[in-house]
Design an enzyme around this catalytic site. Sequence first.
Site, PDB file in Angstrom:
ATOM      1  N   ASN A 194       0.818  -1.220   0.000  1.00  0.00           N
ATOM      2  CA  ASN A 194       0.000   0.000   0.000  1.00  0.00           C
ATOM      3  C   ASN A 194       0.853   1.273   0.000  1.00  0.00           C
ATOM      4  O   ASN A 194       0.339   2.357   0.254  1.00  0.00           O
ATOM      5  CB  ASN A 194      -0.998  -0.006   1.172  1.00  0.00           C
ATOM      6  CG  ASN A 194      -0.310  -0.202   2.516  1.00  0.00           C
ATOM      7  OD1 ASN A 194       0.908  -0.110   2.605  1.00  0.00           O
ATOM      8  ND2 ASN A 194      -1.071  -0.468   3.549  1.00  0.00           N
ATOM      9  N   ARG A 240       3.459   7.391  11.126  1.00  0.00           N
ATOM     10  CA  ARG A 240       2.884   6.927  12.389  1.00  0.00           C
ATOM     11  C   ARG A 240       2.679   8.130  13.302  1.00  0.00           C
ATOM     12  O   ARG A 240       3.555   9.002  13.405  1.00  0.00           O
ATOM     13  CB  ARG A 240       3.792   5.911  13.095  1.00  0.00           C
ATOM     14  CG  ARG A 240       3.787   4.516  12.506  1.00  0.00           C
ATOM     15  CD  ARG A 240       2.407   3.847  12.585  1.00  0.00           C
ATOM     16  NE  ARG A 240       2.392   2.526  11.962  1.00  0.00           N
ATOM     17  CZ  ARG A 240       1.910   2.269  10.741  1.00  0.00           C
ATOM     18  NH1 ARG A 240       1.396   3.220   9.988  1.00  0.00           N
ATOM     19  NH2 ARG A 240       1.910   1.025  10.281  1.00  0.00           N
ATOM     20  N   GLN A 255      -4.392   3.878  18.366  1.00  0.00           N
ATOM     21  CA  GLN A 255      -5.523   3.738  17.446  1.00  0.00           C
ATOM     22  C   GLN A 255      -6.449   2.642  17.927  1.00  0.00           C
ATOM     23  O   GLN A 255      -5.943   1.570  18.245  1.00  0.00           O
ATOM     24  CB  GLN A 255      -5.020   3.445  16.035  1.00  0.00           C
ATOM     25  CG  GLN A 255      -4.315   4.657  15.451  1.00  0.00           C
ATOM     26  CD  GLN A 255      -3.912   4.481  13.994  1.00  0.00           C
ATOM     27  OE1 GLN A 255      -3.373   5.381  13.393  1.00  0.00           O
ATOM     28  NE2 GLN A 255      -4.155   3.330  13.400  1.00  0.00           N
ATOM     29  N   HIS A 276      -7.271   6.334  10.086  1.00  0.00           N
ATOM     30  CA  HIS A 276      -6.161   5.671   9.378  1.00  0.00           C
ATOM     31  C   HIS A 276      -6.674   4.926   8.141  1.00  0.00           C
ATOM     32  O   HIS A 276      -7.089   3.778   8.219  1.00  0.00           O
ATOM     33  CB  HIS A 276      -5.459   4.706  10.346  1.00  0.00           C
ATOM     34  CG  HIS A 276      -4.145   4.218   9.849  1.00  0.00           C
ATOM     35  ND1 HIS A 276      -3.219   3.618  10.663  1.00  0.00           N
ATOM     36  CD2 HIS A 276      -3.575   4.241   8.632  1.00  0.00           C
ATOM     37  CE1 HIS A 276      -2.150   3.299   9.970  1.00  0.00           C
ATOM     38  NE2 HIS A 276      -2.350   3.654   8.715  1.00  0.00           N
TER      39      HIS A 276
END
Length: 398
Positions: free
Chosen positions: A146, A284, A313, A332
């Site tokens: 990704n 991050r 998260q 995210h």
Amino acid sequence: MKILCVLYDDPTNGMPKNYPLSNIPTINQYPDGMTLPSPKSIDFNPGELLGCVSGELGLRKFLEDLGHTLVVTSDKDSDGCAADKELIDADIVISQPFWPYYLTRKRIESAPNLKMAITAGIGSDHVDLQAAMDHKVDVVEVTYCNSRSVAEHIVMMIISMVRDYHNQHAIAKSGGWNIADAVQRSYDVEGMHIGTVAAGRIGLDALRKMKPFDTHLHYFDRHRLPDSIEKELNLTFHESLESMVKVCDVVTINCPLHPETEHLFNDELISKMKKGAYIVNTARGKICDKDAIARAIESGQLSGYAGDVWFPQPAPNDHVWRDMPNNGMTPHTSGTSLSAQARYAAGVREILECFFDKTNIREQYLIVKDGELAGMGAHSYSKGTATGGSEEATKYSK
Ligand code: NDP
């Protein structure tokens, strides 16, 4: 074997009955020639939701046909959560950075059978890598799956923030037409200096994608890029991060989170940035000190902050980045577009096939192997852990 898969919740209104597109483009290889995930077969339709609980990464048939047990849950943070209960006799854990199951030392030590932690995506900082090394739990991720999805998100965020798109859209949506309100913070990116912290797969792709906007491009990394790439993009390399942030209008952060990069962007570094710069962080959340960012936005030292990564998260409902001014945050999402999901689901399947067939998992996918940082892990991470504070994820309520 027992495979525990921790995935994000299904859509609020249930799984989609149909999708905007009937298929997704076929991509043959990554820009550096690395091949895409190539499992022997897949049991899902590329372009459908795979990363949520009912999507199951398309793994159930494959695993059950081989006689394995697959447990899928999104319940991952509270004391006595389903994931913790299932972990104790699991052999393999699969988790996604978007909804990370923080594999802390305590959790790793609660699971004597655990052999491998698979990151369905990129970035294995949710695993206590030191504990994984100490307990000989291998850690693997689907390198490149990704990276380009994230680079697209970065371009979207740079342009939407510099042009102040969110504000303009809100004015149009609420029936307004005050053009002065809409443009008082709106600039062109043309001519701006854009710098990336790390020029790996994402950082370099983001620079390439920004080049046609006639910007000046900069990078800081531990290793220098080949001369040919520096020339192709007319790149300025900086020996130190301070030297780069001093001259950049936009800084995009693209290094992994590991002990060396935790809270890299603190009050001190931010004070050395060009006044009024923008930050886009899709790497991050913990690479930035969240309160230092909020203070800099408040004072005008930063003109905007965007990204899709938070710590922990899910982000607590009162996380300061949710409503600070001039933020362009998303949950995210950058690496879990439907296109990316098809690649990482196939990558996880490839990894599992190799594991069950006892053949080598690609070197590029390895982070920890046989108690040591290995493959990509040895190149990009440092020893230690970055999971401290992850228990705060329990503060989020739906
Ligand atoms: P790469 O491994 O290709 O690139 C990482 C780069 O970071 C490497 O060039 C590495 O340098 C560099 N680096 C490591 N430590 C430092 C440091 N201390 N200072 C400067 N540079 C450093 O990975 P990707 O580009 O594919 O992904 C990068 C990160 O992005 C991931 O680790 C993950 O955290 C995040 N990510 C986020 C996603 C999202 O959905 N938001 C999805 C995918 C990734 P070198 O190798 O030269 O040492």
